[in-house]
Design a protein around this motif. Structure first.
Motif, short mmCIF file in Angstrom:
data_model
loop_
_atom_site.label_atom_id
_atom_site.label_comp_id
_atom_site.label_asym_id
_atom_site.label_seq_id
_atom_site.Cartn_x
_atom_site.Cartn_y
_atom_site.Cartn_z
N ALA A 1 73.49 21.77 -16.33
CA ALA A 1 74.65 22.12 -17.16
C ALA A 1 75.12 20.92 -17.97
N ALA A 2 75.18 19.75 -17.33
CA ALA A 2 75.61 18.55 -18.05
C ALA A 2 74.59 18.18 -19.13
N MET A 3 73.31 18.34 -18.79
CA MET A 3 72.27 18.05 -19.78
C MET A 3 72.41 18.95 -21.02
N ARG A 4 72.69 20.21 -20.76
CA ARG A 4 72.78 21.14 -21.90
C ARG A 4 73.94 20.77 -22.82
N LEU A 5 75.07 20.41 -22.23
CA LEU A 5 76.23 20.01 -23.04
C LEU A 5 75.90 18.77 -23.87
N LEU A 6 75.29 17.78 -23.24
CA LEU A 6 74.97 16.54 -23.96
C LEU A 6 73.88 16.76 -24.98
N SER A 7 72.94 17.63 -24.70
CA SER A 7 71.91 17.94 -25.68
C SER A 7 72.52 18.47 -26.97
N ALA A 8 73.49 19.36 -26.84
CA ALA A 8 74.14 19.92 -28.02
C ALA A 8 74.92 18.86 -28.79
N GLU A 9 75.51 17.90 -28.06
CA GLU A 9 76.32 16.87 -28.69
C GLU A 9 75.46 15.78 -29.34
N ARG A 10 74.26 15.57 -28.83
CA ARG A 10 73.49 14.39 -29.20
C ARG A 10 72.15 14.72 -29.85
N GLY A 11 72.18 15.67 -30.76
CA GLY A 11 71.02 15.90 -31.60
C GLY A 11 70.05 16.96 -31.15
N GLY A 12 70.28 17.57 -29.99
CA GLY A 12 69.40 18.63 -29.51
C GLY A 12 69.78 19.99 -30.09
N GLY B 1 52.85 -0.66 -23.35
CA GLY B 1 52.16 0.07 -22.29
C GLY B 1 53.14 0.65 -21.28
N MET B 2 52.61 1.38 -20.31
CA MET B 2 53.44 1.98 -19.27
C MET B 2 53.96 0.93 -18.29
N GLY B 3 55.07 1.28 -17.66
CA GLY B 3 55.60 0.45 -16.59
C GLY B 3 56.20 -0.86 -17.06
N PHE B 4 56.66 -0.92 -18.31
CA PHE B 4 57.28 -2.16 -18.77
C PHE B 4 58.61 -2.37 -18.04
N ASP B 5 59.18 -3.55 -18.17
CA ASP B 5 60.25 -3.97 -17.26
C ASP B 5 61.59 -3.31 -17.53
N VAL B 6 62.02 -3.24 -18.78
CA VAL B 6 63.35 -2.70 -19.08
C VAL B 6 63.30 -1.81 -20.31
N GLN B 7 63.87 -0.62 -20.17
CA GLN B 7 64.19 0.26 -21.30
C GLN B 7 65.69 0.15 -21.50
N GLY B 8 66.11 -0.28 -22.68
CA GLY B 8 67.53 -0.55 -22.89
C GLY B 8 68.12 0.19 -24.06
N GLY B 9 69.44 0.31 -24.02
CA GLY B 9 70.20 0.92 -25.10
C GLY B 9 71.62 1.18 -24.64
N GLY B 10 72.39 1.85 -25.48
CA GLY B 10 73.75 2.23 -25.11
C GLY B 10 73.75 3.34 -24.08
N SER B 11 74.88 3.49 -23.39
CA SER B 11 74.96 4.49 -22.32
C SER B 11 74.79 5.91 -22.85
N ASP B 12 75.05 6.12 -24.14
CA ASP B 12 74.87 7.45 -24.72
C ASP B 12 73.40 7.79 -24.94
N LEU B 13 72.49 6.85 -24.66
CA LEU B 13 71.06 7.13 -24.80
C LEU B 13 70.40 7.56 -23.50
N ALA B 14 71.11 7.41 -22.38
CA ALA B 14 70.50 7.79 -21.10
C ALA B 14 70.02 9.24 -21.14
N PHE B 15 70.85 10.11 -21.70
CA PHE B 15 70.44 11.49 -21.95
C PHE B 15 70.95 11.89 -23.33
N PRO B 16 70.09 12.47 -24.16
CA PRO B 16 68.73 12.91 -23.85
C PRO B 16 67.64 11.88 -24.15
N HIS B 17 67.95 10.82 -24.88
CA HIS B 17 66.88 10.02 -25.48
C HIS B 17 65.97 9.38 -24.44
N HIS B 18 66.53 8.64 -23.50
CA HIS B 18 65.67 7.96 -22.53
C HIS B 18 65.06 8.92 -21.52
#
Length: 409
Positions: free
Chosen positions: A175-186, A237-254
């Motif tokens: 449910a939370a994913m669906r709300l954020l998807s609508a807000e953040r470009g989905g 490549g896969m398994g790199f050390d850090v994927q970073g960004g703002g907290s608004d990227l955790a879902f859906p982008h990352h």
């Protein structure tokens, strides 16, 4: 696409500590122990407006990560993208009657200038979405051929059901994913999708919008998430050390990017840690281009604000916290910069050895920059009171503040 020039990072005596940092995918802290080359991917700007303080706070956080790794005598392989074609950019260009390419190039140039002024260390690879398209198309084709993607009226969507690890990055319910998807470009409400959360991989060509040859996909342009995946897989490549960004990227982008990569490679995880910076607000609302409540780095610089003071204003707040930009925040930073510069202007002062270790300890503990600032404040106050006569100590402090926090005194 080229990045910006690197400022020199002074070498310090001794060696730094491994970084312990908050990982969004576990909800707790993890100790990062990269190999000789630490690998980090930080999501870049969509260049339709200038660099605001929210951007600056995010890139400041991941600049600290780089500086900590360099202090441990590691090399750093840093990659950042530029989403130089996307709906917000095209909409802004149409609103202003401007060519979208010219708009993107102008704002990317200004971003580089801001990063240079703030002494943010540049990425080794700075890649635009447009230049990444030849690498994106084969990935979308592979996902479709593997049954992990499907066509919908000419567009191609990723099926989140194809990844058994979907949801592990953001740890949100559907449910939370669906709300954020609508807000953040989905587009969770689009009819015909197998799952409302399925993200677009390839958008078929629309009238009066730019498009590129997509091979068997037809003409179109890439989705946001697959853009970053293609760039990261190509350069890190896969398994790199850090994927970073703002907290608004955790879902859906990352979340979506991790699933794309994990299905493509059959490996898990995409990144060892997912690290997210908090949001900066103004007048009670998160700074955002859509709201227009922005404080621009370039405007402050034009008004004569020292970039080192801007950087100190960012460092005064823990990177994961949400905080409010005010005139007082900036004035406090200007005052602190003045005190520090006065303190290091003398040839001798209190011993700096313990201070360097205190800064290292603070920053290695989940990037606790407020604690690092407080340590330097105490040293500066002791210097002001005549509390030491060690020759060369102010120079060591100056180099430490530059090397570990990017502030030139």
């Amino acid at each position: 696409m080229h990045a910006w020039p690197a400022s020199e990072v002074p070498a310090l005596p001794g060696k730094g500590r491994d970084l312990r940092i908050h990982d969004s995918s576990t909800g707790g802290r993890v100790t990062l122990e990269p190999g000789p080359v630490a690998r980090i991917y930080v999501c870049g700007i969509t260049p339709y407006d200038a660099t605001h303080m929210g951007h600056a706070a995010t890139y400041n956080a991941f600049d600290l990560v780089q500086r900590i790794w360099l202090d441990t005598r590691r090399q750093v392989h840093y990659v950042q993208n530029v989403t130089d074609v996307d709906d917000p950019l095209l909409e802004r260009a149409q609103r202003d009657g401007e060519d979208w390419v010219a708009l993107a190039e102008r704002e990317t140039k200004l971003f580089r200038e801001d990063m240079t002024a703030l002494r943010m260390l540049p990425p080794k690879h700075y890649i635009g979405a447009v230049e990444a398209i030849p690498g994106i198309v084969p990935l979308v084709e592979r996902l479709r051929d593997a049954g992990a993607a499907y066509d919908l009226e000419g567009d191609v969507y990723f099926s989140v059901a194809a990844d058994p690890h979907f949801g592990e990055v953001s740890r949100l319910d559907a449910a939370a994913m669906r709300l954020l998807s609508a807000e953040r470009g989905g587009d969770p409400d689009r009819p015909g999708k197998k799952n409302p959360l399925d993200p677009m991989l390839w958008m078929a060509a629309r009238p009066d919008q730019p498009s590129w040859d997509g091979g068997t996909l037809g003409r179109g342009r890439p989705g946001w998430h697959i853009e970053c995946v293609a760039i990261a897989l190509d350069h890190l490549g896969m398994g790199f050390d850090v994927q970073g960004g703002g907290s608004d990227l955790a879902f859906p982008h990352h979340e979506m990017g991790a699933s794309h990569a994990q299905v493509l490679t059959g490996e898990h995880p995409f990144a060892q840690a997912y690290v997210h910076a908090g949001m900066v607000g103004l007048d009670g609302e998160k700074m955002s281009k859509s709201r227009g409540n922005l404080v621009f780095v370039s405007t402050l610089r034009r008004d004569g604000v020292d970039p080192a003071a801007i950087r100190l204003a960012l460092l005064a707040h823990h990177y994961r916290s949400d905080w409010e930009w005010t005139d007082q925040v900036l004035q406090d930073a200007v005052d602190r910069l003045g005190r520090w510069r006065a303190a290091v202007s003398r040839p001798d002062g209190p011993s700096a050895d313990a201070l360097v270790e205190e800064i290292r300890a603070a920053l290695s503990d989940d990037l606790d920059s407020p604690a690092a600032l407080a340590a330097v404040d105490r040293w500066a106050a002791l210097q002001q009171s005549g509390g030491g006569t060690e020759e060369g100590a102010p120079g060591v402090v100056s180099r430490a503040v530059d090397a570990l926090m990017g502030v030139a005194l």
